[in-house]
Scaffold this active site. Structure first.
Site, PDB file in Angstrom:
ATOM      1  N   HIS A  31      -3.515   7.860   1.668  1.00 32.78           N
ATOM      2  CA  HIS A  31      -3.787   5.828   1.313  1.00 32.78           C
ATOM      3  C   HIS A  31      -5.102   5.426   1.659  1.00 32.78           C
ATOM      4  CE1 HIS A  31      -4.243   1.890   0.261  1.00 32.78           C
ATOM      5  NE2 HIS A  31      -3.630   1.482   1.727  1.00 32.78           N
ATOM      6  N   CYS A  64       0.894  -0.974   0.013  1.00 33.11           N
ATOM      7  CA  CYS A  64       0.067   0.348  -0.085  1.00 33.11           C
ATOM      8  C   CYS A  64       1.333   1.245  -0.214  1.00 33.11           C
ATOM      9  CB  CYS A  64      -0.653  -0.069   1.237  1.00 33.11           C
ATOM     10  SG  CYS A  64      -2.054  -1.043   1.049  1.00 33.11           S
ATOM     11  N   ASN A 105     -10.008  -0.037  -0.330  1.00 33.92           N
ATOM     12  CA  ASN A 105      -8.309   0.163  -0.446  1.00 33.92           C
ATOM     13  C   ASN A 105      -7.641  -0.221  -1.416  1.00 33.92           C
ATOM     14  OD1 ASN A 105      -5.955  -0.332   0.211  1.00 33.92           O
ATOM     15  ND2 ASN A 105      -6.031  -0.382   2.286  1.00 33.92           N
TER      16      ASN A 105
HETATM   17  N1  ACO Z   1     -18.699  -7.521   9.202  1.00 36.46           N
HETATM   18  C1  ACO Z   1     -19.174  -7.972  10.351  1.00 36.46           C
HETATM   19  N2  ACO Z   1     -18.882  -8.512  11.400  1.00 36.46           N
HETATM   20  C2  ACO Z   1     -17.557  -8.258  11.423  1.00 36.46           C
HETATM   21  C3  ACO Z   1     -16.750  -8.347   9.582  1.00 36.46           C
HETATM   22  C4  ACO Z   1     -17.948  -7.878   8.540  1.00 36.46           C
HETATM   23  N3  ACO Z   1     -17.223  -7.550   7.461  1.00 36.46           N
HETATM   24  N4  ACO Z   1     -15.842  -8.548  10.201  1.00 36.46           N
HETATM   25  C5  ACO Z   1     -15.213  -8.460  11.182  1.00 36.46           C
HETATM   26  N5  ACO Z   1     -16.003  -8.586  12.241  1.00 36.46           N
HETATM   27  C6  ACO Z   1     -16.750  -8.935  13.177  1.00 36.46           C
HETATM   28  C7  ACO Z   1     -15.684 -10.146  13.639  1.00 36.46           C
HETATM   29  O1  ACO Z   1     -15.275 -11.137  13.426  1.00 36.46           O
HETATM   30  C8  ACO Z   1     -16.005  -9.233  15.501  1.00 36.46           C
HETATM   31  O2  ACO Z   1     -16.552 -10.358  16.048  1.00 36.46           O
HETATM   32  P1  ACO Z   1     -16.371 -10.792  17.498  1.00 36.46           P
HETATM   33  O3  ACO Z   1     -16.522  -9.599  18.258  1.00 36.46           O
HETATM   34  O4  ACO Z   1     -17.650 -11.644  17.201  1.00 36.46           O
HETATM   35  O5  ACO Z   1     -15.230 -11.414  17.690  1.00 36.46           O
HETATM   36  C9  ACO Z   1     -15.918  -8.167  15.472  1.00 36.46           C
HETATM   37  O6  ACO Z   1     -16.687  -8.009  13.947  1.00 36.46           O
HETATM   38  C10 ACO Z   1     -15.077  -6.924  15.483  1.00 36.46           C
HETATM   39  O7  ACO Z   1     -13.634  -7.159  14.670  1.00 36.46           O
HETATM   40  P2  ACO Z   1     -12.376  -6.748  15.314  1.00 36.46           P
HETATM   41  O8  ACO Z   1     -11.628  -6.980  13.976  1.00 36.46           O
HETATM   42  O9  ACO Z   1     -12.231  -6.594  16.603  1.00 36.46           O
HETATM   43  O10 ACO Z   1     -12.896  -5.062  14.668  1.00 36.46           O
HETATM   44  P3  ACO Z   1     -12.308  -3.446  14.758  1.00 36.46           P
HETATM   45  O11 ACO Z   1     -12.743  -2.864  14.681  1.00 36.46           O
HETATM   46  O12 ACO Z   1     -10.760  -3.829  14.338  1.00 36.46           O
HETATM   47  O13 ACO Z   1     -12.403  -3.189  12.534  1.00 36.46           O
HETATM   48  C11 ACO Z   1     -11.241  -4.061  10.362  1.00 36.46           C
HETATM   49  C12 ACO Z   1     -12.056  -4.349  11.491  1.00 36.46           C
HETATM   50  C13 ACO Z   1     -12.102  -2.533  10.028  1.00 36.46           C
HETATM   51  C14 ACO Z   1     -10.318  -3.934   9.766  1.00 36.46           C
HETATM   52  C15 ACO Z   1      -9.870  -2.696  11.548  1.00 36.46           C
HETATM   53  O14 ACO Z   1      -9.240  -2.632  12.542  1.00 36.46           O
HETATM   54  C16 ACO Z   1      -9.043  -2.245  10.354  1.00 36.46           C
HETATM   55  O15 ACO Z   1      -9.677  -1.237   9.227  1.00 36.46           O
HETATM   56  N6  ACO Z   1      -7.961  -1.833  10.349  1.00 36.46           N
HETATM   57  C17 ACO Z   1      -6.723  -1.384   9.547  1.00 36.46           C
HETATM   58  C18 ACO Z   1      -7.102  -2.333   8.413  1.00 36.46           C
HETATM   59  C19 ACO Z   1      -5.902  -1.692   7.102  1.00 36.46           C
HETATM   60  O16 ACO Z   1      -6.777  -0.561   6.870  1.00 36.46           O
HETATM   61  N7  ACO Z   1      -5.577  -2.428   6.789  1.00 36.46           N
HETATM   62  C20 ACO Z   1      -4.634  -1.625   5.333  1.00 36.46           C
HETATM   63  C21 ACO Z   1      -4.057  -0.764   5.730  1.00 36.46           C
HETATM   64  S1  ACO Z   1      -2.852  -2.125   5.429  1.00 36.46           S
HETATM   65  C22 ACO Z   1      -2.618  -1.433   3.644  1.00 36.46           C
HETATM   66  O17 ACO Z   1      -3.932  -0.552   3.383  1.00 36.46           O
HETATM   67  C23 ACO Z   1      -2.368  -3.046   3.290  1.00 36.46           C
END
Ligand code: ACO
Length: 325
Positions: free
Chosen positions: A252, A115, A282
């Site tokens: 980004h 990214c 993304n």
């Molecule tokens: N729909 C519904 N529920 C979901 C989904 C979904 N698509 N995905 C995960 N969940 C659930 C999980 O299973 C979890 O359930 P549980 O509490 O029963 O276990 C709950 O939602 C919370 O999951 P978390 O992973 O803790 O959620 P979080 O608030 O951290 O959000 C996310 C997840 C959106 C991925 C966030 O962590 C994020 O954006 N991180 C950065 C990732 C990123 O941007 N990466 C790219 C950057 S680097 C690059 O660009 C390659």
């Protein structure tokens, strides 16, 4: 030896026709529009058609950038193309673009910083331009992340989209000064200790497969806010500027909450941050030039505006760049 500065001469982008909404995804995995929008800000993303490759999208973006810059393909000395999803293991996607746009001189190669790829490619192209080794250069970010997603994994498949963006840089005589148009400063970082937080579990050497993206989302989130804020602070420090001097931030586009977290930490006004994450998702290395193109075309970013770019990606890789448009 004459010094040059890399001036942005044109920008272009391309998004595949097919749009995948959050509701469409809810029919594929156990998710819903509200969860995706609240956690990421993403509403929809574009997905490449069957047979539509990274190089094909890059060619569309490249041709649009050349037209915008009023530059012929034959005038280009260099293409640096950032991608983590090349058409083939080799040759480089950049040389396919070189062939397809009709550039039969100079040199072209790929960069993989995931990214952060566009920032890395921009910094590399800039270093050739400032030393006069390339008078006219193209920097492309292009990805088909849809091909490395596990479409049954709701934690990752909702986050990404496909697309391409390109800029044309022209070398203008004179070292970059703060008031001149062109790339003023770049700062790149990487730290290989965090591979297990964001990686693809396949590759030619290790598995002989393409593999799927694996991510520990909330750990990546924390690193993103801290590392990107650090890179922005470093660029401001190196150039003696304050946040208030910057006209626009073109980050980004990973997640709206990451953009908000960085804006809050750095004291940026939210309306200075260009965000396309709602419509594009993304798109990895393509996201910065896609966002730049949107904001130039809709009239927000104008000639002579001071723009700060930043990114973090798998590796981790991260960085920031400052340019006067
Ligand atoms: N729909 C519904 N529920 C979901 C989904 C979904 N698509 N995905 C995960 N969940 C659930 C999980 O299973 C979890 O359930 P549980 O509490 O029963 O276990 C709950 O939602 C919370 O999951 P978390 O992973 O803790 O959620 P979080 O608030 O951290 O959000 C996310 C997840 C959106 C991925 C966030 O962590 C994020 O954006 N991180 C950065 C990732 C990123 O941007 N990466 C790219 C950057 S680097 C690059 O660009 C390659």
């Amino acid at each position: 030896m004459t010094r040059f500065r890399s001036v942005f001469a044109g920008v272009g982008s391309y998004l595949p026709k097919k749009v995948l909404s959050n509701d469409d995804l809810a029919n594929m995995v156990d998710t819903n529009d509200e969860w995706i929008r609240q956690r990421t800000g993403i509403k929809r993303r574009h997905i490449a058609a069957s047979g539509e490759t990274t190089s094909m999208m890059a060619v569309h973006a490249a041709k649009r950038a050349l037209k915008d810059a009023n530059v012929e393909a034959g005038e280009l000395d260099l293409i640096v193309l950032a991608t983590a999803t090349p058409d083939l293991t080799f040759p480089a996607t950049a040389t396919m673009v070189q062939r397809e746009i009709g550039m039969y001189r100079g040199f072209a190669f790929d960069v993989n910083a995931v990214c952060s790829g566009f920032l890395y490619a921009l910094a590399i192209a800039d270093s050739f331009v400032v030393r006069g080794q390339a008078r006219t250069a193209m920097v492309v970010g292009a990805e088909t992340f849809s091909r490395i997603l596990d479409w049954e994994d709701r934690t990752t498949c909702v986050l990404f989209g496909d697309g391409a963006g390109a800029v044309v840089l022209r070398g203008e005589p004179g070292a970059p000064g703060m008031g001149d148009r062109g790339i003023i400063h770049t700062h790149l970082r990487s730290d290989g200790r965090h591979e297990e937080l964001l990686y693809v579990d396949g590759g030619p050497s290790k598995t002989k497969t393409v593999g799927h993206l694996q991510m520990s989302g909330n750990k990546v989130f924390r690193h993103a806010v801290t590392n990107i804020s650090g890179a922005i602070a470093r660029v401001l420090d190196d150039t003696g500027l304050n946040v208030s001097d910057i006209d626009w931030f073109v980050p980004h586009q990973a997640n709206e909450r990451i953009l908000e977290g960085i804006a809050k930490k750095m004291g940026l006004a939210r309306d200075q941050v260009i965000s396309t994450v709602a419509d594009h998702g993304n798109t990895s290395a393509a996201s910065i030039p896609l966002a730049l193109d949107v904001a130039i075309k809709d009239g927000r970013i104008k000639k002579n505006d001071l723009v700060l770019f930043e990114a973090l990606g798998g590796g981790f890789t991260w960085g920031a760049a400052l340019a006067r448009m």
